[in-house]
Write an enzyme that holds these catalytic residues in place. Structure first.
Site, PDB file in Angstrom:
ATOM      1  CG  HIS A  10      -3.145   3.333   1.745  1.00 57.34           C
ATOM      2  ND1 HIS A  10      -3.556   2.909   0.498  1.00 57.34           N
ATOM      3  CD2 HIS A  10      -3.243   2.265   2.569  1.00 57.34           C
ATOM      4  CE1 HIS A  10      -3.877   1.621   0.584  1.00 57.34           C
ATOM      5  NE2 HIS A  10      -3.697   1.214   1.815  1.00 57.34           N
ATOM      6  CG  ASN A  66      -6.473  -0.976   0.611  1.00 58.85           C
ATOM      7  OD1 ASN A  66      -5.801  -0.501  -0.304  1.00 58.85           O
ATOM      8  ND2 ASN A  66      -5.926  -1.445   1.719  1.00 58.85           N
ATOM      9  CB  CYS A  91      -0.969  -0.012   1.174  1.00 58.92           C
ATOM     10  SG  CYS A  91      -2.175  -1.323   0.987  1.00 58.92           S
TER      11      CYS A  91
HETATM   12  N1  ACO Z   1     -17.965  -9.041   8.924  1.00 59.34           N
HETATM   13  C1  ACO Z   1     -18.383  -9.306  10.178  1.00 59.34           C
HETATM   14  N2  ACO Z   1     -17.529  -9.603  11.184  1.00 59.34           N
HETATM   15  C2  ACO Z   1     -16.215  -9.605  10.909  1.00 59.34           C
HETATM   16  C3  ACO Z   1     -15.720  -9.335   9.617  1.00 59.34           C
HETATM   17  C4  ACO Z   1     -16.655  -9.045   8.610  1.00 59.34           C
HETATM   18  N3  ACO Z   1     -16.265  -8.764   7.338  1.00 59.34           N
HETATM   19  N4  ACO Z   1     -14.373  -9.398   9.658  1.00 59.34           N
HETATM   20  C5  ACO Z   1     -14.030  -9.715  10.918  1.00 59.34           C
HETATM   21  N5  ACO Z   1     -15.149  -9.841  11.658  1.00 59.34           N
HETATM   22  C6  ACO Z   1     -15.244 -10.175  13.087  1.00 59.34           C
HETATM   23  C7  ACO Z   1     -14.013 -10.886  13.586  1.00 59.34           C
HETATM   24  O1  ACO Z   1     -14.093 -12.276  13.302  1.00 59.34           O
HETATM   25  C8  ACO Z   1     -14.062 -10.564  15.053  1.00 59.34           C
HETATM   26  O2  ACO Z   1     -14.989 -11.429  15.643  1.00 59.34           O
HETATM   27  P1  ACO Z   1     -14.673 -12.068  17.092  1.00 59.34           P
HETATM   28  O3  ACO Z   1     -14.575 -10.883  18.021  1.00 59.34           O
HETATM   29  O4  ACO Z   1     -15.864 -12.920  17.333  1.00 59.34           O
HETATM   30  O5  ACO Z   1     -13.380 -12.792  16.947  1.00 59.34           O
HETATM   31  C9  ACO Z   1     -14.623  -9.158  15.098  1.00 59.34           C
HETATM   32  O6  ACO Z   1     -15.288  -8.968  13.832  1.00 59.34           O
HETATM   33  C10 ACO Z   1     -13.584  -8.086  15.273  1.00 59.34           C
HETATM   34  O7  ACO Z   1     -12.534  -8.334  14.352  1.00 59.34           O
HETATM   35  P2  ACO Z   1     -11.254  -7.434  14.277  1.00 59.34           P
HETATM   36  O8  ACO Z   1     -10.302  -7.984  13.259  1.00 59.34           O
HETATM   37  O9  ACO Z   1     -10.750  -7.176  15.664  1.00 59.34           O
HETATM   38  O10 ACO Z   1     -11.898  -6.078  13.709  1.00 59.34           O
HETATM   39  P3  ACO Z   1     -11.238  -4.695  13.570  1.00 59.34           P
HETATM   40  O11 ACO Z   1     -12.061  -3.698  14.248  1.00 59.34           O
HETATM   41  O12 ACO Z   1      -9.759  -4.737  13.870  1.00 59.34           O
HETATM   42  O13 ACO Z   1     -11.352  -4.427  11.999  1.00 59.34           O
HETATM   43  C11 ACO Z   1     -10.006  -4.508  10.007  1.00 59.34           C
HETATM   44  C12 ACO Z   1     -10.754  -5.324  11.055  1.00 59.34           C
HETATM   45  C13 ACO Z   1     -10.998  -3.602   9.314  1.00 59.34           C
HETATM   46  C14 ACO Z   1      -9.387  -5.461   9.006  1.00 59.34           C
HETATM   47  C15 ACO Z   1      -8.924  -3.672  10.709  1.00 59.34           C
HETATM   48  O14 ACO Z   1      -8.155  -4.501  11.529  1.00 59.34           O
HETATM   49  C16 ACO Z   1      -7.993  -2.960   9.748  1.00 59.34           C
HETATM   50  O15 ACO Z   1      -8.368  -2.018   9.106  1.00 59.34           O
HETATM   51  N6  ACO Z   1      -6.718  -3.388   9.705  1.00 59.34           N
HETATM   52  C17 ACO Z   1      -5.679  -2.642   8.962  1.00 59.34           C
HETATM   53  C18 ACO Z   1      -5.847  -2.701   7.460  1.00 59.34           C
HETATM   54  C19 ACO Z   1      -4.663  -2.015   6.839  1.00 59.34           C
HETATM   55  O16 ACO Z   1      -4.361  -0.867   7.124  1.00 59.34           O
HETATM   56  N7  ACO Z   1      -3.924  -2.722   6.024  1.00 59.34           N
HETATM   57  C20 ACO Z   1      -2.704  -2.132   5.490  1.00 59.34           C
HETATM   58  C21 ACO Z   1      -2.812  -1.791   4.104  1.00 59.34           C
HETATM   59  S1  ACO Z   1      -3.258  -3.178   3.113  1.00 59.34           S
HETATM   60  C22 ACO Z   1      -1.870  -3.578   2.141  1.00 59.34           C
HETATM   61  O17 ACO Z   1      -0.756  -3.189   2.384  1.00 59.34           O
HETATM   62  C23 ACO Z   1      -2.067  -4.570   0.979  1.00 59.34           C
END
Ligand code: ACO
Length: 334
Positions: free
Chosen positions: A256, A286, A116
């Site tokens: 980003h 993204n 990214c």
């Molecule tokens: N729908 C419903 N529930 C979901 C989903 C979904 N799509 N995805 C995860 N959940 C659930 C999980 O299983 C978890 O359930 P549990 O508590 O029963 O275990 C709960 O939701 C919370 O999950 P988290 O992963 O803790 O959710 P979070 O608030 O952290 O959001 C996300 C997840 C959006 C992926 C976040 O962690 C994020 O944005 N991470 C960074 C992304 C990023 O910046 N990436 C870098 C760039 S990408 C690149 O370089 C290619």
């Protein structure tokens, strides 16, 4: 060449027509529009559905739009850098394919892999060639067909990504416009928190890599989120601090587009209000290396000569960085 800077002098973009909405994803995995929107800020993303078309197709179309808008002769382009983690194939470089397709017969071309942060890393690299006086016109492209590596059975990642491409032309400027300063970082100690394990020299393609779904993007969301919030906010603040910029000096933050909450934290740290933040994550998700040039394309008509922009990104690697850009032209053509 001390007073020569690399200025962005034109922008192009390409987005596939097909739209994948949160409602569509609700039918594919156990998720909801409410969860996706509240946790990420994404409503829909574009998908390049045609299986015969790859990243070079989107990159080529973005470049052709720029060439046409600018009335550029492609033979004048000296160098093409394509930032991507979804190249058409490991080799040859997608940049070489793009150069041939746009008729840039005098350009050399290569790809940069920084996830990214890829567009920012490519922009900094391209700027050095302009600043050195070696090249007059450098095309920097960010393009990713994320749908080719996303696992549409994994709800934790498939809701995040979309396909798209954007590009900019870099040319020399000696009047104070262009890229003023950049900071880049990488830290491979958590490489496996965001990666695609299969297909490389560590895990060459085999029935086992297929069975284990190693040819898909893997992300451990919470640790990446934590690192991204800190990394992107810190580096954006650092580039401002070392240039004595305040939030009032910044016309636009160009972040980003990974997650609205990461963008919000970055803007707050910079002292920039959300009305000065370029946001299109809601419509495109993204697009990895595509996000920043796609923002520039969407906002181009609003940009004015002299506007201060701070571009910031965080991604797999980990990689992160920020650039301070003084915009070099009025976007509406006046
Ligand atoms: N729908 C419903 N529930 C979901 C989903 C979904 N799509 N995805 C995860 N959940 C659930 C999980 O299983 C978890 O359930 P549990 O508590 O029963 O275990 C709960 O939701 C919370 O999950 P988290 O992963 O803790 O959710 P979070 O608030 O952290 O959001 C996300 C997840 C959006 C992926 C976040 O962690 C994020 O944005 N991470 C960074 C992304 C990023 O910046 N990436 C870098 C760039 S990408 C690149 O370089 C290619």
């Amino acid at each position: 060449m001390d007073n020569v800077r690399a200025a962005i002098t034109a922008v192009g973009h390409y987005l596939p027509e097909d739209i994948l909405t949160n409602a569509d994803l609700e039918k594919m995995v156990d998720t909801s529009d409410e969860w996706i929107l509240s946790r990420t800020g994404i409503r829909e993303r574009r998908i390049l559905k045609d299986p015969t078309k790859a990243t070079s197709f989107m990159a080529t179309n973005a470049a052709l739009e720029l060439i046409q808008k600018r009335g550029l002769n492609p033979e004048e382009i000296d160098l093409i850098i394509v930032a991507t983690v979804t190249p058409d194939m490991f080799f040859p470089a997608t940049g070489c394919i793009v150069a041939a397709q746009i008729g840039a017969t005098n350009a050399w071309a290569y790809d940069i892999s920084a996830a990214c942060s890829g567009f920012l890393f490519a922009l900094s690299t391209g700027a050095r060639f302009i600043e050195s006086g070696k090249h007059k016109k450098v095309l920097v492209i960010g393009a990713d067909k994320m749908s080719s590596i996303v696992d549409y059975t994994d709800r934790t990642t498939c809701v995040l990504f979309g396909d798209g491409a954007g590009c900019v032309l870099l040319e020399a400027d000696s009047e104070g416009y262009g890229i003023q300063d950049s900071i880049e970082h990488s830290d491979g100690s958590m490489w496996d928190a965001l990666c695609m394990l299969g297909g490389g020299s560590l895990h060459p393609p085999s029935p086992i890599t297929l069975e284990k779904r190693l040819h898909h993007l893997h992300q451990e969301g919470p640790p990446v989120f934590k690192a991204a919030v800190k990394g992107m906010a810190d580096v954006a603040a650092d580039v401002m601090e070392r240039n004595n910029l305040t939030g009032d000096d910044v016309r636009f933050l160009v972040p980003h587009q990974a997650n609205l909450r990461i963008i919000d934290a970055t803007a707050r740290r910079m002292g920039v209000t959300m009305d000065k933040v370029m946001l299109n994550i809601e419509r495109y998700g993204n697009t990895t290396a595509g996000t920043i040039p796609l923002c520039l394309a969407d906002w181009e008509s609003k940009l004015r000569k002299g506007d201060n922009l701070v571009l910031a990104a965080f991604g797999g690697g980990f990689t992160w960085g920020a650039s301070w850009v003084k915009w070099a032209y009025d976007g509406d053509g006046n």
